[in-house]
Design a protein around this motif. Structure first.
Motif, PDB file in Angstrom:
ATOM      1  N   GLY A 286       0.807  -1.203   0.000  1.00 27.65           N
ATOM      2  CA  GLY A 286       0.000   0.000   0.000  1.00 27.65           C
ATOM      3  C   GLY A 286       0.844   1.259   0.000  1.00 27.65           C
ATOM      4  O   GLY A 286       0.544   2.233  -0.701  1.00 27.65           O
ATOM      5  N   ALA A 287       1.917   1.237   0.782  1.00 28.08           N
ATOM      6  CA  ALA A 287       2.797   2.399   0.868  1.00 28.08           C
ATOM      7  C   ALA A 287       3.474   2.688  -0.459  1.00 28.08           C
ATOM      8  O   ALA A 287       3.587   3.846  -0.886  1.00 28.08           O
ATOM      9  CB  ALA A 287       3.847   2.167   1.962  1.00 28.08           C
ATOM     10  N   ILE A 288       3.927   1.645  -1.113  1.00 31.36           N
ATOM     11  CA  ILE A 288       4.599   1.813  -2.411  1.00 31.36           C
ATOM     12  C   ILE A 288       3.615   2.296  -3.461  1.00 31.36           C
ATOM     13  O   ILE A 288       3.923   3.185  -4.270  1.00 31.36           O
ATOM     14  CB  ILE A 288       5.276   0.494  -2.816  1.00 31.36           C
ATOM     15  CG1 ILE A 288       6.493   0.231  -1.905  1.00 31.36           C
ATOM     16  CG2 ILE A 288       5.696   0.516  -4.286  1.00 31.36           C
ATOM     17  CD1 ILE A 288       7.093  -1.151  -2.053  1.00 31.36           C
ATOM     18  N   ALA A 289       2.406   1.747  -3.442  1.00 32.95           N
ATOM     19  CA  ALA A 289       1.393   2.176  -4.404  1.00 32.95           C
ATOM     20  C   ALA A 289       1.041   3.647  -4.228  1.00 32.95           C
ATOM     21  O   ALA A 289       0.757   4.350  -5.204  1.00 32.95           O
ATOM     22  CB  ALA A 289       0.139   1.315  -4.258  1.00 32.95           C
ATOM     23  N   ALA A 290       1.086   4.126  -2.973  1.00 35.34           N
ATOM     24  CA  ALA A 290       0.766   5.529  -2.686  1.00 35.34           C
ATOM     25  C   ALA A 290       1.936   6.463  -2.951  1.00 35.34           C
ATOM     26  O   ALA A 290       1.767   7.685  -2.955  1.00 35.34           O
ATOM     27  CB  ALA A 290       0.307   5.669  -1.241  1.00 35.34           C
ATOM     28  N   GLY A 291       3.143   5.891  -3.119  1.00 35.92           N
ATOM     29  CA  GLY A 291       4.302   6.708  -3.474  1.00 35.92           C
ATOM     30  C   GLY A 291       5.162   7.174  -2.319  1.00 35.92           C
ATOM     31  O   GLY A 291       5.928   8.139  -2.468  1.00 35.92           O
ATOM     32  N   ALA A 292       5.108   6.512  -1.168  1.00 31.36           N
ATOM     33  CA  ALA A 292       5.904   6.923  -0.015  1.00 31.36           C
ATOM     34  C   ALA A 292       7.397   6.942  -0.337  1.00 31.36           C
ATOM     35  O   ALA A 292       7.903   6.074  -1.054  1.00 31.36           O
ATOM     36  CB  ALA A 292       5.643   5.999   1.170  1.00 31.36           C
ATOM     37  N   ASP A 293       8.094   7.934   0.219  1.00 30.67           N
ATOM     38  CA  ASP A 293       9.540   8.044   0.019  1.00 30.67           C
ATOM     39  C   ASP A 293      10.319   7.158   0.987  1.00 30.67           C
ATOM     40  O   ASP A 293      11.445   6.755   0.700  1.00 30.67           O
ATOM     41  CB  ASP A 293       9.998   9.490   0.236  1.00 30.67           C
ATOM     42  CG  ASP A 293       9.344  10.456  -0.726  1.00 30.67           C
ATOM     43  OD1 ASP A 293       9.393  10.192  -1.947  1.00 30.67           O
ATOM     44  OD2 ASP A 293       8.784  11.471  -0.269  1.00 30.67           O
ATOM     45  N   LYS A 294       9.723   6.889   2.136  1.00 31.90           N
ATOM     46  CA  LYS A 294      10.409   6.120   3.175  1.00 31.90           C
ATOM     47  C   LYS A 294       9.384   5.253   3.885  1.00 31.90           C
ATOM     48  O   LYS A 294       8.302   5.718   4.231  1.00 31.90           O
ATOM     49  CB  LYS A 294      11.079   7.070   4.182  1.00 31.90           C
ATOM     50  CG  LYS A 294      11.743   6.380   5.374  1.00 31.90           C
ATOM     51  CD  LYS A 294      12.325   7.420   6.325  1.00 31.90           C
ATOM     52  CE  LYS A 294      12.891   6.789   7.587  1.00 31.90           C
ATOM     53  NZ  LYS A 294      13.408   7.826   8.525  1.00 31.90           N
ATOM     54  N   ILE A 295       9.719   3.980   4.069  1.00 27.52           N
ATOM     55  CA  ILE A 295       8.850   3.099   4.842  1.00 27.52           C
ATOM     56  C   ILE A 295       9.657   2.510   5.998  1.00 27.52           C
ATOM     57  O   ILE A 295      10.816   2.132   5.844  1.00 27.52           O
ATOM     58  CB  ILE A 295       8.226   1.996   3.980  1.00 27.52           C
ATOM     59  CG1 ILE A 295       9.283   1.095   3.347  1.00 27.52           C
ATOM     60  CG2 ILE A 295       7.330   2.590   2.910  1.00 27.52           C
ATOM     61  CD1 ILE A 295       8.692  -0.055   2.542  1.00 27.52           C
ATOM     62  N   THR A 296       9.014   2.476   7.152  1.00 26.14           N
ATOM     63  CA  THR A 296       9.643   1.922   8.352  1.00 26.14           C
ATOM     64  C   THR A 296       8.820   0.745   8.842  1.00 26.14           C
ATOM     65  O   THR A 296       7.594   0.848   8.975  1.00 26.14           O
ATOM     66  CB  THR A 296       9.725   2.969   9.472  1.00 26.14           C
ATOM     67  OG1 THR A 296      10.558   4.050   9.043  1.00 26.14           O
ATOM     68  CG2 THR A 296      10.322   2.366  10.737  1.00 26.14           C
ATOM     69  N   ILE A 297       9.483  -0.367   9.081  1.00 23.20           N
ATOM     70  CA  ILE A 297       8.813  -1.515   9.679  1.00 23.20           C
ATOM     71  C   ILE A 297       9.324  -1.646  11.113  1.00 23.20           C
ATOM     72  O   ILE A 297      10.530  -1.663  11.352  1.00 23.20           O
ATOM     73  CB  ILE A 297       9.054  -2.812   8.878  1.00 23.20           C
ATOM     74  CG1 ILE A 297       8.206  -3.952   9.435  1.00 23.20           C
ATOM     75  CG2 ILE A 297      10.528  -3.188   8.798  1.00 23.20           C
ATOM     76  CD1 ILE A 297       8.144  -5.180   8.533  1.00 23.20           C
ATOM     77  N   PRO A 298       8.427  -1.689  12.097  1.00 25.48           N
ATOM     78  CA  PRO A 298       8.873  -1.785  13.483  1.00 25.48           C
ATOM     79  C   PRO A 298       9.090  -3.237  13.892  1.00 25.48           C
ATOM     80  O   PRO A 298       8.203  -4.084  13.738  1.00 25.48           O
ATOM     81  CB  PRO A 298       7.698  -1.169  14.255  1.00 25.48           C
ATOM     82  CG  PRO A 298       6.495  -1.491  13.417  1.00 25.48           C
ATOM     83  CD  PRO A 298       6.968  -1.527  11.988  1.00 25.48           C
ATOM     84  N   LEU A 299      10.270  -3.527  14.396  1.00 29.16           N
ATOM     85  CA  LEU A 299      10.532  -4.843  14.956  1.00 29.16           C
ATOM     86  C   LEU A 299      10.880  -4.647  16.424  1.00 29.16           C
ATOM     87  O   LEU A 299      11.949  -4.127  16.756  1.00 29.16           O
ATOM     88  CB  LEU A 299      11.658  -5.565  14.213  1.00 29.16           C
ATOM     89  CG  LEU A 299      11.692  -7.095  14.416  1.00 29.16           C
ATOM     90  CD1 LEU A 299      12.554  -7.762  13.352  1.00 29.16           C
ATOM     91  CD2 LEU A 299      12.192  -7.491  15.798  1.00 29.16           C
ATOM     92  N   SER A 300       9.979  -5.054  17.292  1.00 28.21           N
ATOM     93  CA  SER A 300      10.194  -4.878  18.728  1.00 28.21           C
ATOM     94  C   SER A 300      11.235  -5.872  19.207  1.00 28.21           C
ATOM     95  O   SER A 300      11.073  -7.089  19.031  1.00 28.21           O
ATOM     96  CB  SER A 300       8.890  -5.088  19.492  1.00 28.21           C
ATOM     97  OG  SER A 300       7.901  -4.183  19.064  1.00 28.21           O
TER      98      SER A 300
END
Length: 314
Positions: free
Chosen positions: A88-102
């Motif tokens: 979804g983030a890539i389709a919307a065009g986000a410049d940066k994506i963060t995945i949280p790993l606790s």
């Protein structure tokens, strides 16, 4: 590194709003984000690609991301919990994506309902997806080391475990990692020590930012320690709104307005215009649903007489 000494990443539209039960309208979010960008804030985390039933406050993240992408010179950041969110983030065009790993696996199971190995598999799959894109269209992919200073559910989090998870995230395909004091446990000594340990493991260029909470009043002290040790990006939330809804008692991000004053008073350029930042704060206060309080000493007191910002005011 940007042309400024320290880059502030505004996380209010994501981390701030996710902790407020009433829902801000999409139109108001757009007005606020535009005002934040107009004040000179270079990066804004505009939302999270999670199911609407989990965080209905952020159900419009795709639309908000697409809007933010129309703002010149703004880095549009988002949070994703898994491959589906990254799509979804890539389709919307986000410049940066963060995945949280606790780093606390107990918190990981509460927050994203996945074990460490399951999260690392999500990272591998997201990396594979990003690699299918033309190089110029690939978002920066960050692994957020959540609860790395301590956890309300597990208590102490061993620093060697933080280092191992940082290495695993880089091996799985992240471009960089970031430290996150999700529960407000951290101290300046921990910030300095853990930053150096992660640098030693993954390289200084692969850890440049930190996400801090002010739950126990140490947020600005920790930000100062981060800057002094050499980190160059600090997350903050306008008015101090926010916190992790899956970590009991973890309320309160560090306050953007007070952080800007702290850094500028030290002669560090943030690129932010103070008066325009106060306009953004007014928009936020008017747009917040219900009786939500904004925090901040600097907005209440104003700038000292004769104070000159290190950043030229435009």
């Amino acid at each position: 590194m940007s042309k400024f000494d320290i880059e502030i990443s505004e996380v209010g539209p994501r981390d701030g709003l996710q902790s407020i039960a009433p829902i801000m309208t999409t139109a108001d979010k757009k007005r606020w984000i535009k005002a934040l960008a107009d004040s000179g804030i270079p990066e804004i985390e505009v939302g999270s690609f999670v199911p609407a039933k989990v965080l209905p406050q952020l159900a419009d993240t795709a639309e908000i991301t697409q809007f933010a992408k129309t703002i010149p010179d703004l880095t549009v950041a988002v949070l994703v919990p898994n491959l589906r969110g990254a799509e979804g983030a890539i389709a919307a065009g986000a410049d940066k994506i963060t995945i949280p790993l606790s780093v606390s696996e107990t918190h990981s199971l509460k927050n994203v309902r996945r074990t460490h190995e399951q999260m690392l598999q999500e990272v591998r799959e997201i990396r594979a997806l990003i690699d299918t894109l033309p190089v110029a269209e690939r978002p920066k992919f960050e692994g957020g080391l959540s609860t790395c200073f301590g956890c309300t559910l597990e208590g102490n989090v061993p620093e060697d475990k933080v280092v191992r998870i940082a290495e695993a995230l880089m091996e799985a395909g992240c471009d960089e990692v970031g430290l996150s004091d999700t529960t407000g446990f951290g101290s300046p000594l921990q910030v300095r020590r853990l930053t150096q340990k992660v640098w030693d493991a993954v390289g200084k260029q692969n850890l440049t930012g930190i996400h801090l909470h002010n739950t126990r009043g140490q947020g600005l002290a920790n930000a100062l320690a981060a800057v002094e040790v050499g980190l160059t990006t600090v997350d903050a939330s306008m008015g101090g709104i926010g916190g992790c809804p899956f970590a009991p008692g973890a309320s309160g991000n560090i306050i953007t307005e007070d952080l800007v004053f702290l850094l500028e008073s030290m002669g560090l350029k943030t690129g932010i215009n103070f008066e325009r930042m106060m306009i953004a704060r007014e928009i936020l206060q008017q747009a917040l649903p219900g009786n939500i309080e904004l925090y901040g000493f600097t907005p209440d007191a104003g700038l000292p007489k004769g104070f000159a910002m290190a950043t030229p005011q435009f």
